[in-house]
Design an enzyme around this catalytic site. Structure first.
Site, short mmCIF file in Angstrom:
data_model
loop_
_atom_site.label_atom_id
_atom_site.label_comp_id
_atom_site.label_asym_id
_atom_site.label_seq_id
_atom_site.Cartn_x
_atom_site.Cartn_y
_atom_site.Cartn_z
N THR A 134 -3.20 3.12 11.05
CA THR A 134 -2.25 3.71 10.11
C THR A 134 -1.17 4.52 10.82
OG1 THR A 134 -2.13 5.50 8.47
CG2 THR A 134 -4.04 5.52 9.86
N ASP A 135 -0.05 4.71 10.15
CA ASP A 135 1.01 5.58 10.69
C ASP A 135 0.58 7.05 10.69
OD1 ASP A 135 1.10 5.95 7.90
OD2 ASP A 135 3.28 5.65 7.73
N GLU A 136 -0.47 7.36 9.89
CA GLU A 136 -0.83 8.77 9.72
C GLU A 136 -1.37 9.40 11.00
OE1 GLU A 136 -2.65 9.74 5.97
OE2 GLU A 136 -1.86 7.93 5.03
N TYR A 160 -9.05 12.22 7.48
CA TYR A 160 -8.86 10.76 7.49
C TYR A 160 -8.09 10.33 8.73
CZ TYR A 160 -6.45 6.33 6.58
OH TYR A 160 -5.94 5.06 6.72
N SER A 161 -6.90 10.91 8.93
CA SER A 161 -6.07 10.42 10.04
C SER A 161 -6.69 10.75 11.40
CB SER A 161 -4.64 10.95 9.94
OG SER A 161 -4.60 12.35 9.85
N LYS A 164 -9.21 8.06 12.05
CA LYS A 164 -8.55 6.81 12.43
C LYS A 164 -8.01 6.92 13.87
CE LYS A 164 -7.85 3.53 10.38
NZ LYS A 164 -8.66 2.30 10.15
P1 NAD Z 1 -10.00 0.41 0.98
O1 NAD Z 1 -10.57 1.79 0.86
O2 NAD Z 1 -9.36 -0.22 -0.21
O3 NAD Z 1 -11.14 -0.62 1.47
C1 NAD Z 1 -12.05 -0.31 2.48
C2 NAD Z 1 -13.14 -1.38 2.46
O4 NAD Z 1 -14.07 -1.09 3.52
C3 NAD Z 1 -13.95 -1.41 1.15
O5 NAD Z 1 -14.12 -2.73 0.72
C4 NAD Z 1 -15.29 -0.80 1.56
O6 NAD Z 1 -16.37 -1.29 0.80
C5 NAD Z 1 -15.39 -1.21 3.01
N1 NAD Z 1 -16.25 -0.30 3.79
C6 NAD Z 1 -16.23 1.06 3.81
N2 NAD Z 1 -17.18 1.53 4.62
C7 NAD Z 1 -17.81 0.44 5.16
C8 NAD Z 1 -18.87 0.27 6.10
N3 NAD Z 1 -19.46 1.33 6.64
N4 NAD Z 1 -19.24 -0.97 6.42
C9 NAD Z 1 -18.63 -2.06 5.87
N5 NAD Z 1 -17.64 -1.95 4.97
C10 NAD Z 1 -17.22 -0.72 4.62
O7 NAD Z 1 -9.01 0.49 2.19
P2 NAD Z 1 -7.59 -0.21 2.41
O8 NAD Z 1 -6.56 0.62 1.75
O9 NAD Z 1 -7.72 -1.64 2.10
O10 NAD Z 1 -7.42 0.00 3.98
C11 NAD Z 1 -7.96 -0.96 4.89
C12 NAD Z 1 -7.67 -0.51 6.32
O11 NAD Z 1 -6.26 -0.39 6.49
C13 NAD Z 1 -8.24 0.84 6.68
O12 NAD Z 1 -8.71 0.77 8.01
C14 NAD Z 1 -7.07 1.80 6.56
O13 NAD Z 1 -7.21 2.88 7.45
C15 NAD Z 1 -5.93 0.89 6.98
N6 NAD Z 1 -4.62 1.23 6.41
C16 NAD Z 1 -4.48 1.41 5.06
C17 NAD Z 1 -3.22 1.68 4.53
C18 NAD Z 1 -3.00 1.84 3.04
O14 NAD Z 1 -1.90 2.18 2.62
N7 NAD Z 1 -3.98 1.58 2.21
C19 NAD Z 1 -2.11 1.80 5.39
C20 NAD Z 1 -2.29 1.61 6.77
C21 NAD Z 1 -3.56 1.32 7.27
P1 TYD Z 2 -1.71 8.31 -1.29
O1 TYD Z 2 -1.45 7.11 -2.11
O2 TYD Z 2 -3.00 9.05 -1.50
O3 TYD Z 2 -1.52 7.87 0.23
P2 TYD Z 2 -1.44 8.79 1.59
O4 TYD Z 2 -1.95 10.14 1.30
O5 TYD Z 2 -2.31 8.02 2.51
O6 TYD Z 2 0.01 8.77 1.98
O7 TYD Z 2 -0.54 9.34 -1.53
C1 TYD Z 2 0.81 8.99 -1.30
C2 TYD Z 2 1.64 10.23 -1.50
O8 TYD Z 2 1.60 10.61 -2.88
C3 TYD Z 2 1.12 11.44 -0.74
O9 TYD Z 2 2.23 12.22 -0.29
C4 TYD Z 2 0.34 12.22 -1.77
C5 TYD Z 2 1.08 11.93 -3.07
N1 TYD Z 2 0.27 11.89 -4.29
C6 TYD Z 2 0.69 12.60 -5.42
O10 TYD Z 2 1.74 13.29 -5.41
N2 TYD Z 2 -0.07 12.51 -6.56
C7 TYD Z 2 -1.23 11.79 -6.61
O11 TYD Z 2 -1.91 11.77 -7.67
C8 TYD Z 2 -1.65 11.06 -5.44
C9 TYD Z 2 -2.91 10.25 -5.44
C10 TYD Z 2 -0.85 11.14 -4.31
#
Ligand code: NAD
Ligand code: TYD
Length: 354
Positions: A134-136, A160-161, A164
């Site tokens: 992630t960018d975080e 979280y970050s 990661k």
């Molecule tokens: P998500 O929370 O929707 O899905 C995570 C999945 O991992 C779920 O299906 C969960 O059941 C599975 N999981 C969790 N713990 C596990 C374990 N111990 N063993 C096996 N499976 C397990 O997440 P997402 O938003 O799809 O993100 C996926 C990846 O991408 C993550 O690594 C996240 O850090 C990264 N990422 C997400 C975003 C975003 O905006 N969502 C952006 C950049 C990077």
């Molecule tokens: P989020 O979707 O949780 O992603 P991330 O924290 O990984 O960036 O949140 C995106 C942005 O929106 C973040 O700045 C937090 C804000 N946010 C709200 O203002 N209200 C909300 O209910 C949520 C879930 C997030």
């Protein structure tokens, strides 16, 4: 890439990735390893294209012996590692699961790859561990600072970050020390179909449709770089196929709206597609800020554009429209995920009486 182990493929991005990969690659076989935590659902994997090339395995990435067994049994040559705890607010509430899955889980997966791919000379040929990050991990940008590039020092701010960032370092160390072939992508905020309605975009859509308040943390002027999920999936495929061993690529959407702007855009799209009395942005409510809230993220994507010819194909407007349409057409999916008690608990705790 022939026999691919996807971890976390029942989650938001992982399920989109499995779908996209099966669609665009006629040769690939996919094994999806997922623990099915609150964030993972088999509902995300209904009606997969070419499902004869797909296998689901329920399991925990922290189980090294099980990871090894899967690598053996399915003769895996490529691991695409999504599995993680991914929600910042939940990491503030309870960081333990983040340390366990994101750090120890990645370590156990790497150990399995090391034992199966690196024991004999030459055995690593044609293998690839792709780590999805992630960018975080880069921390927060000041208003005038240039966007994150790949050489920027890590400065993670949330549990979280930080978890990661730790996993990124461990992957890199396995490449450097043991010669594990790897690539890594650091991507910005994704949005699109199958995203669990706890993150900003789906939460806003679902709350606005239900006539509930739309909580904006702090002043709503935080900035994120938004990418439509299918663009992220294609970037990962491009990196695995054409990226260089040991390289990291930043992936982003080339747009940086404030949270307030994106919430208002979603409201405007909903008002247009599903008109009702009153504008939905009137549901906006400013609430207490998230502790340690990162102010601004922005991605410099010059490297992936120059080296791999990848660009986001969706504008933010087009991606948001597609996403809103998908949620409107996916009532049964929404009913299934929102019936779950963990979702009800989260919504009641955070959004009750709003
Ligand atoms: P998500 O929370 O929707 O899905 C995570 C999945 O991992 C779920 O299906 C969960 O059941 C599975 N999981 C969790 N713990 C596990 C374990 N111990 N063993 C096996 N499976 C397990 O997440 P997402 O938003 O799809 O993100 C996926 C990846 O991408 C993550 O690594 C996240 O850090 C990264 N990422 C997400 C975003 C975003 O905006 N969502 C952006 C950049 C990077
Ligand atoms: P989020 O979707 O949780 O992603 P991330 O924290 O990984 O960036 O949140 C995106 C942005 O929106 C973040 O700045 C937090 C804000 N946010 C709200 O203002 N209200 C909300 O209910 C949520 C879930 C997030």
């Amino acid at each position: 890439m022939h026999k691919v182990l996807v971890t976390g493929g029942a989650g938001f991005i992982g399920s989109n990735f499995v779908r996209h990969l099966l669609e665009v690659h006629s040769e690939v076989r996919v094994v999806n390893l997922d623990a099915l935590t609150y964030a993972g659902s088999l509902e995300n994997l209904r009606d997969l294209p070419h499902s004869e090339r797909y296998t689901f395995v329920q399991g925990d990435i922290c189980d090294r012996a099980h990871n090894e067994k899967l690598l053996d049994e399915h003769e895996i040559d490529t691991i695409v590692h999504f599995a993680a705890e991914s929600h910042v607010d939940r990491s503030i509430d309870g960081p333990g699961a983040f340390m366990e899955t994101n750090i120890r889980g990645t370590f156990e997966l790497l150990e399995a790859a090391r034992s199966r791919w690196l024991q004999e000379a030459g055995a690593a040929r044609g293998k690839r561990f792709h780590h999805v990050s992630t960018d975080e991990v880069y921390g927060s940008l000041e208003p005038a600072e240039p966007a994150f590039h790949e050489e920027r020092a890590y400065s993670p701010n949330s549990p979280y970050s930080a978890s990661k960032a730790a996993s990124d370092h461990i992957v890199r160390a396995y490449g450097h020390t043991y010669g594990l072939p790897f690539t890594m992508s650091n991507c910005s905020n994704n949005y699109g179909p199958y995203q669990f309605p706890e993150k900003l975009v789906p939460l806003t859509i679902v709350n606005a449709l239900a006539g509930r308040r739309l909580p904006v943390y702090g002043d709503g002027q935080q900035v994120r770089d938004w990418l439509y999920v299918v663009d992220h999936c294609q970037a990962i495929i491009d990196i695995i196929e054409s990226g260089k061993n040991g390289e990291t690529y930043n992936v982003g959407g080339n747009n940086q709206p404030t949270n307030l702007e994106i919430i208002k855009s979603i409201c405007a799209i909903l008002d247009e597609i599903r008109p009702q009395e009153g504008r939905r942005e009137e549901l906006i409510e400013f609430v207490k800020d998230r502790p340690g809230h990162d102010r601004r993220y922005a991605m410099n994507i010059d490297k992936i554009a120059a080296d791999l010819d990848w660009q986001p194909s969706y504008s933010l407007e087009r991606g948001l429209r597609a996403t809103v349409q998908w949620y409107l057409q996916s009532e049964s999916w929404l009913a299934a995920v929102s019936k779950r008690s963990d979702y009800q608990t989260w919504i009641t705790r955070n959004y009750k009486n709003r």
